[in-house]
Design a protein around this motif. Sequence first.
Motif, PDB file in Angstrom:
ATOM      1  N   ARG A  22     -46.960  21.559 -30.027  1.00 42.90           N
ATOM      2  CA  ARG A  22     -47.053  22.468 -30.663  1.00 42.90           C
ATOM      3  C   ARG A  22     -48.182  23.368 -30.420  1.00 42.90           C
ATOM      4  N   GLN A  23     -49.237  22.853 -29.903  1.00 45.55           N
ATOM      5  CA  GLN A  23     -50.371  23.297 -29.498  1.00 45.55           C
ATOM      6  C   GLN A  23     -50.345  24.166 -28.188  1.00 45.55           C
ATOM      7  N   ALA A  24     -49.369  23.421 -27.312  1.00 48.10           N
ATOM      8  CA  ALA A  24     -49.191  23.873 -26.056  1.00 48.10           C
ATOM      9  C   ALA A  24     -48.544  25.292 -26.140  1.00 48.10           C
ATOM     10  N   ILE A  25     -47.548  25.403 -27.216  1.00 48.77           N
ATOM     11  CA  ILE A  25     -46.611  26.727 -27.506  1.00 48.77           C
ATOM     12  C   ILE A  25     -47.863  27.706 -28.122  1.00 48.77           C
ATOM     13  N   PHE A  26     -48.638  27.333 -29.191  1.00 49.40           N
ATOM     14  CA  PHE A  26     -49.588  28.219 -29.397  1.00 49.40           C
ATOM     15  C   PHE A  26     -50.448  28.700 -28.391  1.00 49.40           C
ATOM     16  N   GLY A  27     -50.832  27.857 -27.592  1.00 45.33           N
ATOM     17  CA  GLY A  27     -51.573  28.438 -26.353  1.00 45.33           C
ATOM     18  C   GLY A  27     -50.830  29.430 -25.437  1.00 45.33           C
ATOM     19  N   LEU A  28     -49.538  29.103 -25.254  1.00 42.05           N
ATOM     20  CA  LEU A  28     -48.687  29.969 -24.290  1.00 42.05           C
ATOM     21  C   LEU A  28     -48.432  31.372 -25.042  1.00 42.05           C
ATOM     22  N   LEU A  29     -48.454  31.412 -26.171  1.00 40.72           N
ATOM     23  CA  LEU A  29     -48.346  32.583 -27.037  1.00 40.72           C
ATOM     24  C   LEU A  29     -49.506  33.443 -27.352  1.00 40.72           C
ATOM     25  N   HIS A  30     -50.744  32.816 -27.394  1.00 41.05           N
ATOM     26  CA  HIS A  30     -51.876  33.670 -27.531  1.00 41.05           C
ATOM     27  C   HIS A  30     -52.345  34.509 -26.450  1.00 41.05           C
ATOM     28  N   ALA A  45     -43.758  25.770 -21.254  1.00 40.47           N
ATOM     29  CA  ALA A  45     -44.215  24.600 -21.856  1.00 40.47           C
ATOM     30  C   ALA A  45     -43.836  23.344 -21.056  1.00 40.47           C
ATOM     31  N   GLN A  46     -42.787  23.443 -20.794  1.00 42.70           N
ATOM     32  CA  GLN A  46     -42.114  22.132 -19.903  1.00 42.70           C
ATOM     33  C   GLN A  46     -43.122  21.858 -18.666  1.00 42.70           C
ATOM     34  N   ALA A  47     -43.700  23.016 -18.222  1.00 41.65           N
ATOM     35  CA  ALA A  47     -44.470  22.843 -16.895  1.00 41.65           C
ATOM     36  C   ALA A  47     -45.858  22.004 -17.111  1.00 41.65           C
ATOM     37  N   ARG A  48     -46.255  22.282 -18.738  1.00 45.61           N
ATOM     38  CA  ARG A  48     -47.336  21.603 -18.754  1.00 45.61           C
ATOM     39  C   ARG A  48     -47.240  20.425 -19.531  1.00 45.61           C
ATOM     40  N   MET A  49     -46.041  20.019 -20.221  1.00 45.08           N
ATOM     41  CA  MET A  49     -45.802  19.197 -20.899  1.00 45.08           C
ATOM     42  C   MET A  49     -44.141  18.700 -20.775  1.00 45.08           C
ATOM     43  N   PRO A  50     -43.894  17.864 -19.799  1.00 50.57           N
ATOM     44  CA  PRO A  50     -42.390  17.652 -19.193  1.00 50.57           C
ATOM     45  C   PRO A  50     -41.587  16.874 -20.492  1.00 50.57           C
ATOM     46  N   THR A  51     -42.297  16.468 -21.674  1.00 49.89           N
ATOM     47  CA  THR A  51     -41.510  15.769 -22.625  1.00 49.89           C
ATOM     48  C   THR A  51     -40.978  16.932 -23.811  1.00 49.89           C
ATOM     49  N   ILE A  52     -41.559  17.837 -23.676  1.00 48.52           N
ATOM     50  CA  ILE A  52     -41.117  18.855 -24.837  1.00 48.52           C
ATOM     51  C   ILE A  52     -39.743  19.100 -24.926  1.00 48.52           C
ATOM     52  N   SER A  53     -39.194  19.405 -26.028  1.00 52.74           N
ATOM     53  CA  SER A  53     -37.755  19.800 -26.102  1.00 52.74           C
ATOM     54  C   SER A  53     -37.525  21.291 -26.548  1.00 52.74           C
ATOM     55  N   LEU A  54     -36.423  21.597 -26.300  1.00 52.37           N
ATOM     56  CA  LEU A  54     -36.240  23.073 -26.741  1.00 52.37           C
ATOM     57  C   LEU A  54     -36.292  23.018 -28.324  1.00 52.37           C
ATOM     58  N   LYS A  55     -35.732  21.982 -28.793  1.00 53.37           N
ATOM     59  CA  LYS A  55     -35.672  22.186 -30.610  1.00 53.37           C
ATOM     60  C   LYS A  55     -37.131  22.427 -30.895  1.00 53.37           C
ATOM     61  N   THR A  56     -38.246  21.622 -30.373  1.00 45.16           N
ATOM     62  CA  THR A  56     -39.383  21.814 -30.873  1.00 45.16           C
ATOM     63  C   THR A  56     -39.933  23.135 -30.673  1.00 45.16           C
ATOM     64  N   VAL A  57     -39.710  23.829 -29.520  1.00 47.36           N
ATOM     65  CA  VAL A  57     -39.837  25.068 -29.316  1.00 47.36           C
ATOM     66  C   VAL A  57     -39.428  26.030 -30.178  1.00 47.36           C
ATOM     67  N   TYR A  58     -38.297  25.863 -30.825  1.00 49.89           N
ATOM     68  CA  TYR A  58     -37.651  26.741 -31.511  1.00 49.89           C
ATOM     69  C   TYR A  58     -38.123  26.597 -33.029  1.00 49.89           C
ATOM     70  N   GLN A  59     -38.344  25.420 -33.333  1.00 48.40           N
ATOM     71  CA  GLN A  59     -39.174  25.042 -34.571  1.00 48.40           C
ATOM     72  C   GLN A  59     -40.177  25.585 -34.688  1.00 48.40           C
ATOM     73  N   THR A  60     -40.996  25.621 -33.747  1.00 48.40           N
ATOM     74  CA  THR A  60     -42.395  26.077 -33.755  1.00 48.40           C
ATOM     75  C   THR A  60     -42.481  27.573 -33.922  1.00 48.40           C
ATOM     76  N   VAL A  61     -41.639  28.193 -33.108  1.00 43.37           N
ATOM     77  CA  VAL A  61     -41.311  29.572 -33.202  1.00 43.37           C
ATOM     78  C   VAL A  61     -41.221  29.943 -34.597  1.00 43.37           C
ATOM     79  N   ASN A  62     -40.098  29.353 -35.178  1.00 45.81           N
ATOM     80  CA  ASN A  62     -39.547  29.491 -36.502  1.00 45.81           C
ATOM     81  C   ASN A  62     -40.751  29.448 -37.527  1.00 45.81           C
ATOM     82  N   ASP A  63     -41.479  28.152 -37.167  1.00 46.11           N
ATOM     83  CA  ASP A  63     -42.606  28.114 -38.332  1.00 46.11           C
ATOM     84  C   ASP A  63     -43.642  29.225 -38.097  1.00 46.11           C
ATOM     85  N   LEU A  64     -43.979  29.681 -36.983  1.00 48.07           N
ATOM     86  CA  LEU A  64     -44.701  30.514 -36.779  1.00 48.07           C
ATOM     87  C   LEU A  64     -44.277  31.837 -37.262  1.00 48.07           C
ATOM     88  N   ALA A  65     -42.934  32.095 -37.070  1.00 51.45           N
ATOM     89  CA  ALA A  65     -42.474  33.599 -37.817  1.00 51.45           C
ATOM     90  C   ALA A  65     -42.463  33.337 -39.442  1.00 51.45           C
TER      91      ALA A  65
END
Length: 142
Positions: A22-30, A45-65
């Motif tokens: 999640r922190q990686a996504i925060f950093g990418l958006l900032h 995010a995958q380039a930085r963190m190969p284990t991240i899932s698309l679901k996590t990205v969606y969830q994080t964006v939804n939470d931020l929204a």
Amino acid sequence: MKTVDQLTELFRQQGLRVTPQRQAIFGLLHGDDRHPTVESLYEAAQARMPTISLKTVYQTVNDLAAMGEVVVLDLGTGSYRVDPNVEDEHHHLVCTRCGKVRDVPLDLPDVHLPARSRRGFTVSAVEINFRGLCDECAAQPA
Ligand SMILES: [Zn+2]
Ligand SMILES: [Zn+2]
């Protein structure tokens, strides 16, 4: 948009788990003014963190929204766009060929609809999209 540390703090205050993903996504958006799609965020995010899932990205964006830290926009480019600029009121330039989106700070005189045209709606926001070709697309043959 808030910094990674501020968002981490905010998520914890809301009782949400903050993972390195999640922190990686925060950093990418900032500070990203390109209005990335969720898919392009996922790739970055995958380039930085190969284990991240698309679901996590969606969830994080939804939470931020949901917390009002980003806005998810449908600008007619075929994918939802994540806009981290929630501080400054702005409108958008949209390239109809490549889907590039840029912010336009624009002080418009208040746009008011006469009551007759509102058809009973209570209007809370006005969004203006300027559509056309970006400089790169305009320089290329169709
Ligand atoms: Zn373009
Ligand atoms: Zn924007």
